[in-house]
Design a protein around this motif. Sequence first.
Motif, PDB file in Angstrom:
ATOM      1  N   GLU A   1       2.633  12.263  -0.890  1.00 30.93           N
ATOM      2  CA  GLU A   1       4.262  11.784  -1.171  1.00 30.93           C
ATOM      3  C   GLU A   1       5.015  11.845  -0.052  1.00 30.93           C
ATOM      4  O   GLU A   1       5.632  11.126   0.089  1.00 30.93           O
ATOM      5  N   MET A   2       4.711  13.059   0.565  1.00 29.95           N
ATOM      6  CA  MET A   2       5.842  13.039   1.797  1.00 29.95           C
ATOM      7  C   MET A   2       5.303  12.012   2.985  1.00 29.95           C
ATOM      8  O   MET A   2       6.470  11.681   3.581  1.00 29.95           O
ATOM      9  N   VAL A   3       4.341  11.959   3.417  1.00 30.61           N
ATOM     10  CA  VAL A   3       3.884  10.973   4.536  1.00 30.61           C
ATOM     11  C   VAL A   3       4.197   9.561   3.751  1.00 30.61           C
ATOM     12  O   VAL A   3       4.224   8.599   4.763  1.00 30.61           O
ATOM     13  N   SER A   4       4.147   9.261   2.496  1.00 32.60           N
ATOM     14  CA  SER A   4       4.597   7.974   2.278  1.00 32.60           C
ATOM     15  C   SER A   4       6.139   7.577   1.483  1.00 32.60           C
ATOM     16  O   SER A   4       6.354   6.647   1.068  1.00 32.60           O
TER      17      SER A   4
ATOM     18  N   ARG B   1       0.775  -1.271  -0.067  1.00 37.85           N
ATOM     19  CA  ARG B   1       0.083  -0.012  -0.111  1.00 37.85           C
ATOM     20  C   ARG B   1       0.855   1.098   0.221  1.00 37.85           C
ATOM     21  O   ARG B   1       0.490   2.280  -0.406  1.00 37.85           O
ATOM     22  N   ALA B   2       1.955   1.287   0.921  1.00 35.16           N
ATOM     23  CA  ALA B   2       2.697   2.467   0.800  1.00 35.16           C
ATOM     24  C   ALA B   2       3.376   2.571  -0.535  1.00 35.16           C
ATOM     25  O   ALA B   2       3.734   3.796  -1.027  1.00 35.16           O
ATOM     26  N   ASP B   3       3.698   1.535  -1.223  1.00 38.69           N
ATOM     27  CA  ASP B   3       4.429   1.632  -2.400  1.00 38.69           C
ATOM     28  C   ASP B   3       3.613   2.064  -3.482  1.00 38.69           C
ATOM     29  O   ASP B   3       3.725   2.858  -4.254  1.00 38.69           O
ATOM     30  N   LEU B   4       2.172   1.771  -3.566  1.00 37.92           N
ATOM     31  CA  LEU B   4       1.155   2.004  -4.359  1.00 37.92           C
ATOM     32  C   LEU B   4       1.070   3.745  -4.242  1.00 37.92           C
ATOM     33  O   LEU B   4       0.960   4.427  -5.014  1.00 37.92           O
ATOM     34  N   THR B   5       0.942   4.242  -3.053  1.00 35.06           N
ATOM     35  CA  THR B   5       0.717   5.517  -2.560  1.00 35.06           C
ATOM     36  C   THR B   5       1.808   6.480  -2.959  1.00 35.06           C
ATOM     37  O   THR B   5       1.704   7.556  -3.752  1.00 35.06           O
ATOM     38  N   LEU B   6       3.003   6.141  -2.819  1.00 33.10           N
ATOM     39  CA  LEU B   6       4.116   6.941  -3.139  1.00 33.10           C
ATOM     40  C   LEU B   6       4.392   7.049  -4.492  1.00 33.10           C
ATOM     41  O   LEU B   6       4.589   7.887  -5.109  1.00 33.10           O
ATOM     42  N   SER B   7       4.115   5.768  -5.526  1.00 36.44           N
ATOM     43  CA  SER B   7       4.296   5.977  -6.824  1.00 36.44           C
ATOM     44  C   SER B   7       3.292   6.740  -7.300  1.00 36.44           C
ATOM     45  O   SER B   7       3.211   7.396  -8.238  1.00 36.44           O
ATOM     46  N   LEU B   8       1.917   6.594  -6.836  1.00 42.17           N
ATOM     47  CA  LEU B   8       0.877   7.218  -7.266  1.00 42.17           C
ATOM     48  C   LEU B   8       1.021   9.029  -7.010  1.00 42.17           C
ATOM     49  O   LEU B   8       0.695   9.715  -7.994  1.00 42.17           O
ATOM     50  N   ALA B   9       1.523   9.162  -5.920  1.00 43.57           N
ATOM     51  CA  ALA B   9       1.834  10.848  -5.537  1.00 43.57           C
ATOM     52  C   ALA B   9       2.785  11.302  -6.614  1.00 43.57           C
ATOM     53  O   ALA B   9       2.681  12.264  -7.068  1.00 43.57           O
ATOM     54  N   ARG B  10       3.734  10.517  -6.671  1.00 44.10           N
ATOM     55  CA  ARG B  10       4.809  10.950  -7.733  1.00 44.10           C
ATOM     56  C   ARG B  10       4.146  10.945  -9.115  1.00 44.10           C
ATOM     57  O   ARG B  10       4.645  12.115  -9.791  1.00 44.10           O
ATOM     58  N   ALA B  11       3.441   9.992  -9.637  1.00 43.55           N
ATOM     59  CA  ALA B  11       2.724  10.325 -10.825  1.00 43.55           C
ATOM     60  C   ALA B  11       1.732  11.419 -11.026  1.00 43.55           C
ATOM     61  O   ALA B  11       1.794  12.095 -12.088  1.00 43.55           O
ATOM     62  N   ALA B  12       1.159  11.663  -9.922  1.00 47.14           N
ATOM     63  CA  ALA B  12       0.177  12.746 -10.198  1.00 47.14           C
ATOM     64  C   ALA B  12       0.674  14.084 -10.009  1.00 47.14           C
ATOM     65  O   ALA B  12       0.039  15.037 -10.548  1.00 47.14           O
TER      66      ALA B  12
ATOM     67  N   CYS C   1       5.660  18.933   7.330  1.00 44.62           N
ATOM     68  CA  CYS C   1       5.586  19.367   6.001  1.00 44.62           C
ATOM     69  C   CYS C   1       4.548  18.994   5.117  1.00 44.62           C
ATOM     70  O   CYS C   1       3.923  19.811   4.440  1.00 44.62           O
ATOM     71  N   ALA C   2       3.866  17.769   5.417  1.00 45.19           N
ATOM     72  CA  ALA C   2       2.960  17.206   4.547  1.00 45.19           C
ATOM     73  C   ALA C   2       1.618  17.986   4.814  1.00 45.19           C
ATOM     74  O   ALA C   2       0.896  18.667   4.022  1.00 45.19           O
ATOM     75  N   ILE C   3       1.328  18.029   6.094  1.00 41.75           N
ATOM     76  CA  ILE C   3       0.133  18.800   6.707  1.00 41.75           C
ATOM     77  C   ILE C   3       0.287  20.168   6.288  1.00 41.75           C
ATOM     78  O   ILE C   3      -0.827  20.782   5.758  1.00 41.75           O
ATOM     79  N   GLU C   4       1.210  20.807   6.517  1.00 44.65           N
ATOM     80  CA  GLU C   4       1.260  22.376   5.957  1.00 44.65           C
ATOM     81  C   GLU C   4       1.151  22.524   4.365  1.00 44.65           C
ATOM     82  O   GLU C   4       0.447  23.305   3.891  1.00 44.65           O
ATOM     83  N   ALA C   5       1.594  21.463   3.718  1.00 43.34           N
ATOM     84  CA  ALA C   5       1.204  21.370   2.206  1.00 43.34           C
ATOM     85  C   ALA C   5      -0.282  21.521   1.687  1.00 43.34           C
ATOM     86  O   ALA C   5      -0.849  21.983   1.038  1.00 43.34           O
ATOM     87  N   ILE C   6      -0.802  20.349   2.695  1.00 41.84           N
ATOM     88  CA  ILE C   6      -2.417  20.019   2.347  1.00 41.84           C
ATOM     89  C   ILE C   6      -3.064  21.473   2.960  1.00 41.84           C
ATOM     90  O   ILE C   6      -4.080  21.924   2.018  1.00 41.84           O
ATOM     91  N   HIS C   7      -2.721  22.033   3.959  1.00 46.14           N
ATOM     92  CA  HIS C   7      -3.427  23.110   4.438  1.00 46.14           C
ATOM     93  C   HIS C   7      -3.146  24.306   3.553  1.00 46.14           C
ATOM     94  O   HIS C   7      -4.145  24.996   3.183  1.00 46.14           O
ATOM     95  N   ALA C   8      -1.909  24.522   2.945  1.00 41.83           N
ATOM     96  CA  ALA C   8      -1.640  25.512   2.121  1.00 41.83           C
ATOM     97  C   ALA C   8      -2.544  25.391   0.841  1.00 41.83           C
ATOM     98  O   ALA C   8      -3.044  26.270   0.238  1.00 41.83           O
ATOM     99  N   TYR C   9      -2.508  24.083   0.344  1.00 41.07           N
ATOM    100  CA  TYR C   9      -3.373  23.875  -1.008  1.00 41.07           C
ATOM    101  C   TYR C   9      -4.844  24.287  -0.757  1.00 41.07           C
ATOM    102  O   TYR C   9      -5.527  25.034  -1.402  1.00 41.07           O
ATOM    103  N   SER C  10      -5.450  23.940   0.656  1.00 40.68           N
ATOM    104  CA  SER C  10      -6.681  24.287   0.840  1.00 40.68           C
ATOM    105  C   SER C  10      -6.950  25.719   0.770  1.00 40.68           C
ATOM    106  O   SER C  10      -8.001  26.363   0.332  1.00 40.68           O
ATOM    107  N   LEU C  11      -6.005  26.417   1.416  1.00 42.69           N
ATOM    108  CA  LEU C  11      -6.295  27.987   1.317  1.00 42.69           C
ATOM    109  C   LEU C  11      -6.089  28.496  -0.002  1.00 42.69           C
ATOM    110  O   LEU C  11      -6.985  29.459  -0.468  1.00 42.69           O
ATOM    111  N   VAL C  12      -5.234  28.030  -1.014  1.00 41.10           N
ATOM    112  CA  VAL C  12      -5.019  28.385  -2.511  1.00 41.10           C
ATOM    113  C   VAL C  12      -6.309  28.445  -3.071  1.00 41.10           C
ATOM    114  O   VAL C  12      -6.806  29.311  -3.759  1.00 41.10           O
TER     115      VAL C  12
END
Lengths: 289, 289
Positions: B119-122, A133-144, B67-78
């Motif tokens: 990407e950062m949390v995975s 699952r972690a591998d699917l997520t990381l690769s999906l985040a990079r692809a997106a 950093c991941a949660i600040e990125a998600i928070h920032a996207y929501s503000l934008v």
Amino acid sequence: MFKDSLGRGARAVDAHFAGVLGGVDDLPVTRAMGYAVSGGKGLRGWLVLESARLHDVPRDRALWPACAIEAIHAYSLVHDDLPCMDDDDLRRGRPTLHREWDEATAVLAGDALQALGFEMVSDPRCHPDAAVRADLTLSLARAAGARGMVLGQALDMAAERTTRPLTLDQITALQSGKTGALITWSAQAGARLARADLAPLTAYAERLGLAFQIADDILDVTGDADTVGKAVGKDAARGKATFVSLLGLDGAKRRAQTLVTDACDALSSYGAGADALREAARFVISRRT
Amino acid sequence: MFKDSLGRGARAVDAHFAGVLGGVDDLPVTRAMGYAVSGGKGLRGWLVLESARLHDVPRDRALWPACAIEAIHAYSLVHDDLPCMDDDDLRRGRPTLHREWDEATAVLAGDALQALGFEMVSDPRCHPDAAVRADLTLSLARAAGARGMVLGQALDMAAERTTRPLTLDQITALQSGKTGALITWSAQAGARLARADLAPLTAYAERLGLAFQIADDILDVTGDADTVGKAVGKDAARGKATFVSLLGLDGAKRRAQTLVTDACDALSSYGAGADALREAARFVISRRT
């Protein structure tokens, strides 16, 4: 036949998606999410299901990443169609989401679809092994993200703001982000679920993705909006460089054909088991929508 | 003091984010992503770092979810600031992203920030155990998506389109999605990284999140735009129900105070080690920005 298999895949993904969305509050945004995911060909979800089948991965697991990639793809179309982006009124033969609802709903539904994509690949029902699952997520985040699909979109936007037409290398780089990254992830998904070698499906998908985009450029010139289900002729009207403008119509068709042959060859280690994927590659350049 | 600690956390998150973004092509979208993440108080990232410290999680790991949660928070503000949403020109004392660049860049940068958060949390550097990464991803997706933050946004949008003002229960539900979900995830993150009990930090964060929103409503009435760094008085001008309009200014202040006391009490099992989190809760309702 491939088209039947594609249709069955799309219906299975739709049903799975409806089940997942069933747990969410009934609001315009939720209904808009369902609208956005439905009505497409479902090629990316089908690639996930087929690459999973090739690796003997149970279909009830494969439906999670299949549905995830269709959610991510759908979100990208919804945002891409917005007035501040491509400003399109027609998608999949229906009004675009912001025409059917409004812009705010389109922004929000797209955002929620992206989150839902990541939720589905990290759901334990997708795979019992957290490493998968972690591998699917990381690769999906990079692809997106900004190294994948969004990078392609950003390069596309930059290209529209310059008077210098792109070179073939630049268009290839742009498309490998914009379309290629999600198609590659889709084809790899079965191998990721089975922890198998990614190389053959990666080589297949990179060629398939490029052939798909060349076919799209050809359809933009030769197709009509009623059949294709979205506006056509926009690139030529904007003087935008495409594979067709750079290679000519015949040159583009030949290049797509070569790519499809190479894509099929890349699957040789799978033997006849990969015939459906080969058929898909041939379909991609013969399609009319 | 807390404000110093908050500032150190924000600088550490900024530096980490710059390192992560350094690997991405230099395009307007990438620069816009850096702009969007910087300049805030960094409360969510700080909560991640502090809850990680409380569980003896190394800081170089905790920086990933921070950093991941600040990125998600920032996207929501934008996305929230876009003309089709709240149409704001000012954020964190600077032009909003679509004013500094344009709407298309704001849509894309927000989309890329959301993907980057996942990407950062995975990323394996976040935690060597894939089960922890998968847990962080799944919970983050739920907090950000159509059952969490986007649900809150959608309820907010629905409320603006009806003439019936919301009840206190409805506003509480709306805010628990819109603001609460990410704040709760932030405070839980350290316990998730350490695979510890989530209950005390969850109880703390749910109260903190609501107090934070009540303080925001109070600032919208009592603050001025120069100090707060964004437009104020908008809710009252729109006749929108807020905690202040429903409870009165004094009633809202008392409610926030009770919530902060309860939030601090919820951390009793951590003893004095959680004093910084308690100080943060008190700060949240005394802040002027």
